[in-house]
Write a protein that holds these residues in place. Structure first.
Motif, PDB file in Angstrom:
ATOM      1  N   ASP A  75       0.841  -1.195   0.000  1.00 31.90           N
ATOM      2  CA  ASP A  75       0.000   0.000   0.000  1.00 31.90           C
ATOM      3  C   ASP A  75       0.878   1.249   0.000  1.00 31.90           C
ATOM      4  N   TYR A  76       0.338   2.352  -0.517  1.00 32.47           N
ATOM      5  CA  TYR A  76       0.985   3.657  -0.386  1.00 32.47           C
ATOM      6  C   TYR A  76       0.412   4.339   0.845  1.00 32.47           C
ATOM      7  N   LEU A  77       1.264   4.920   1.651  1.00 30.28           N
ATOM      8  CA  LEU A  77       0.834   5.705   2.808  1.00 30.28           C
ATOM      9  C   LEU A  77       1.300   7.140   2.590  1.00 30.28           C
ATOM     10  N   ILE A  78       0.382   8.065   2.673  1.00 30.94           N
ATOM     11  CA  ILE A  78       0.699   9.486   2.527  1.00 30.94           C
ATOM     12  C   ILE A  78       0.202  10.172   3.789  1.00 30.94           C
ATOM     13  N   GLN A  79       1.103  10.853   4.495  1.00 28.64           N
ATOM     14  CA  GLN A  79       0.724  11.562   5.714  1.00 28.64           C
ATOM     15  C   GLN A  79       0.894  13.054   5.479  1.00 28.64           C
ATOM     16  N   ILE A  80      -0.098  13.820   5.924  1.00 28.65           N
ATOM     17  CA  ILE A  80      -0.119  15.249   5.656  1.00 28.65           C
ATOM     18  C   ILE A  80      -0.546  15.988   6.919  1.00 28.65           C
ATOM     19  N   ASP A  81       0.168  17.037   7.243  1.00 25.95           N
ATOM     20  CA  ASP A  81      -0.274  17.999   8.238  1.00 25.95           C
ATOM     21  C   ASP A  81       0.438  19.316   7.963  1.00 25.95           C
ATOM     22  N   TRP A  82       0.056  20.362   8.669  1.00 24.48           N
ATOM     23  CA  TRP A  82       0.637  21.678   8.407  1.00 24.48           C
ATOM     24  C   TRP A  82       0.521  22.554   9.647  1.00 24.48           C
ATOM     25  N   LYS A  83       1.355  23.555   9.676  1.00 23.05           N
ATOM     26  CA  LYS A  83       1.332  24.523  10.760  1.00 23.05           C
ATOM     27  C   LYS A  83       0.131  25.431  10.549  1.00 23.05           C
ATOM     28  N   ILE A  84      -0.655  25.617  11.602  1.00 18.71           N
ATOM     29  CA  ILE A  84      -1.829  26.487  11.524  1.00 18.71           C
ATOM     30  C   ILE A  84      -1.351  27.907  11.819  1.00 18.71           C
ATOM     31  N   GLU A  85      -1.347  28.724  10.801  1.00 19.51           N
ATOM     32  CA  GLU A  85      -0.745  30.051  10.916  1.00 19.51           C
ATOM     33  C   GLU A  85      -1.726  31.144  11.302  1.00 19.51           C
ATOM     34  N   ASP A  86      -3.005  30.847  11.382  1.00 17.41           N
ATOM     35  CA  ASP A  86      -3.963  31.898  11.725  1.00 17.41           C
ATOM     36  C   ASP A  86      -4.287  31.936  13.222  1.00 17.41           C
ATOM     37  N   GLU A  87      -3.441  31.318  14.031  1.00 18.44           N
ATOM     38  CA  GLU A  87      -3.588  31.375  15.484  1.00 18.44           C
ATOM     39  C   GLU A  87      -2.267  31.861  16.083  1.00 18.44           C
ATOM     40  N   PRO A  88      -2.027  33.186  16.067  1.00 20.30           N
ATOM     41  CA  PRO A  88      -0.732  33.725  16.486  1.00 20.30           C
ATOM     42  C   PRO A  88      -0.360  33.429  17.943  1.00 20.30           C
ATOM     43  N   HIS A  89      -1.335  33.215  18.813  1.00 16.36           N
ATOM     44  CA  HIS A  89      -1.039  32.912  20.214  1.00 16.36           C
ATOM     45  C   HIS A  89      -0.562  31.467  20.397  1.00 16.36           C
ATOM     46  N   LYS A  90      -0.679  30.657  19.355  1.00 18.03           N
ATOM     47  CA  LYS A  90      -0.201  29.262  19.391  1.00 18.03           C
ATOM     48  C   LYS A  90       0.714  29.066  18.190  1.00 18.03           C
ATOM     49  N   ARG A  91       1.918  29.574  18.287  1.00 18.70           N
ATOM     50  CA  ARG A  91       2.834  29.654  17.149  1.00 18.70           C
ATOM     51  C   ARG A  91       3.182  28.305  16.522  1.00 18.70           C
ATOM     52  N   ASN A  92       3.231  27.270  17.289  1.00 13.03           N
ATOM     53  CA  ASN A  92       3.654  25.975  16.748  1.00 13.03           C
ATOM     54  C   ASN A  92       2.515  24.974  16.608  1.00 13.03           C
ATOM     55  N   LYS A  93       1.291  25.465  16.634  1.00 13.94           N
ATOM     56  CA  LYS A  93       0.146  24.560  16.532  1.00 13.94           C
ATOM     57  C   LYS A  93       0.075  23.969  15.128  1.00 13.94           C
ATOM     58  N   ARG A  94      -0.172  22.666  15.073  1.00 16.92           N
ATOM     59  CA  ARG A  94      -0.275  21.955  13.795  1.00 16.92           C
ATOM     60  C   ARG A  94      -1.689  21.422  13.625  1.00 16.92           C
ATOM     61  N   SER A  95      -2.038  21.190  12.397  1.00 23.43           N
ATOM     62  CA  SER A  95      -3.338  20.601  12.084  1.00 23.43           C
ATOM     63  C   SER A  95      -3.356  19.141  12.535  1.00 23.43           C
ATOM     64  N   ARG A  96      -4.551  18.583  12.543  1.00 22.58           N
ATOM     65  CA  ARG A  96      -4.647  17.134  12.703  1.00 22.58           C
ATOM     66  C   ARG A  96      -3.977  16.505  11.500  1.00 22.58           C
ATOM     67  N   LYS A  97      -3.453  15.343  11.675  1.00 21.65           N
ATOM     68  CA  LYS A  97      -2.774  14.635  10.586  1.00 21.65           C
ATOM     69  C   LYS A  97      -3.798  13.880   9.743  1.00 21.65           C
ATOM     70  N   ILE A  98      -3.588  13.930   8.450  1.00 19.71           N
ATOM     71  CA  ILE A  98      -4.382  13.147   7.504  1.00 19.71           C
ATOM     72  C   ILE A  98      -3.485  12.017   7.022  1.00 19.71           C
ATOM     73  N   GLN A  99      -4.003  10.813   7.040  1.00 20.65           N
ATOM     74  CA  GLN A  99      -3.267   9.674   6.499  1.00 20.65           C
ATOM     75  C   GLN A  99      -4.096   9.102   5.344  1.00 20.65           C
ATOM     76  N   ILE A 100      -3.533   9.212   4.142  1.00 19.42           N
ATOM     77  CA  ILE A 100      -4.191   8.660   2.961  1.00 19.42           C
ATOM     78  C   ILE A 100      -3.532   7.316   2.655  1.00 19.42           C
ATOM     79  N   VAL A 101      -4.354   6.288   2.576  1.00 20.17           N
ATOM     80  CA  VAL A 101      -3.869   4.955   2.252  1.00 20.17           C
ATOM     81  C   VAL A 101      -4.408   4.584   0.876  1.00 20.17           C
ATOM     82  N   VAL A 102      -3.502   4.312  -0.042  1.00 18.29           N
ATOM     83  CA  VAL A 102      -3.895   3.826  -1.371  1.00 18.29           C
ATOM     84  C   VAL A 102      -3.597   2.331  -1.368  1.00 18.29           C
ATOM     85  N   THR A 103      -4.645   1.541  -1.452  1.00 18.26           N
ATOM     86  CA  THR A 103      -4.475   0.095  -1.314  1.00 18.26           C
ATOM     87  C   THR A 103      -3.715  -0.501  -2.494  1.00 18.26           C
TER      88      THR A 103
END
Length: 118
Positions: free
Chosen positions: A31-59
């Motif tokens: 299977d292919y595993l693709i993991q994606i997340d990103w820094k949430i930049e519209d919350e300046p009081h939480k500088r290092n906050k990241r999004s929830r992770k998305i894991q795409i599995v291609v069977t």
């Protein structure tokens, strides 16, 4: 061929996500595993906050079905994959709701052979 296909799919789905998205991919038991997340930049009081992770599995079956298609059929499958991921992303809740990152499970999206069949 399969690593080239993974690179290709990463190129066509990357524009769906924020420009600063971290995308990692790997092969696991066919299977292919693709993991994606990103820094949430519209919350300046939480500088290092990241999004929830998305894991795409291609069977493995989806990969095999895709490789058996003609060039035109692959283009149709590509469009279906991009559309499906785009729709899922529009409904995705990126926020981890202030939970520690180790306590939040990734949202798992599975691309099976059913998605890319006509």
């Amino acid at each position: 061929m399969s690593e080239d296909l993974l690179d290709y799919w990463l190129r066509i789905i990357s524009p769906i996500f924020p420009a600063n998205a971290w995308i990692a991919s790997s092969l696991s038991r066919g299977d292919y595993l693709i993991q994606i997340d990103w820094k949430i930049e519209d919350e300046p009081h939480k500088r290092n906050k990241r999004s929830r992770k998305i894991q795409i599995v291609v069977t493995e079956q989806a990969i095999d079905d895709y490789l058996d298609k003609s060039k035109d059929e692959r283009a149709e499958s590509d469009a279906k994959i991009v559309d499906w991921i785009s729709n899922r992303y529009r409904r995705f809740r990126r926020d981890q709701e202030d939970m520690p990152s180790h306590a939040v499970s990734a949202e798992r999206w599975c691309i099976s052979g059913d998605l890319i069949r006509p």
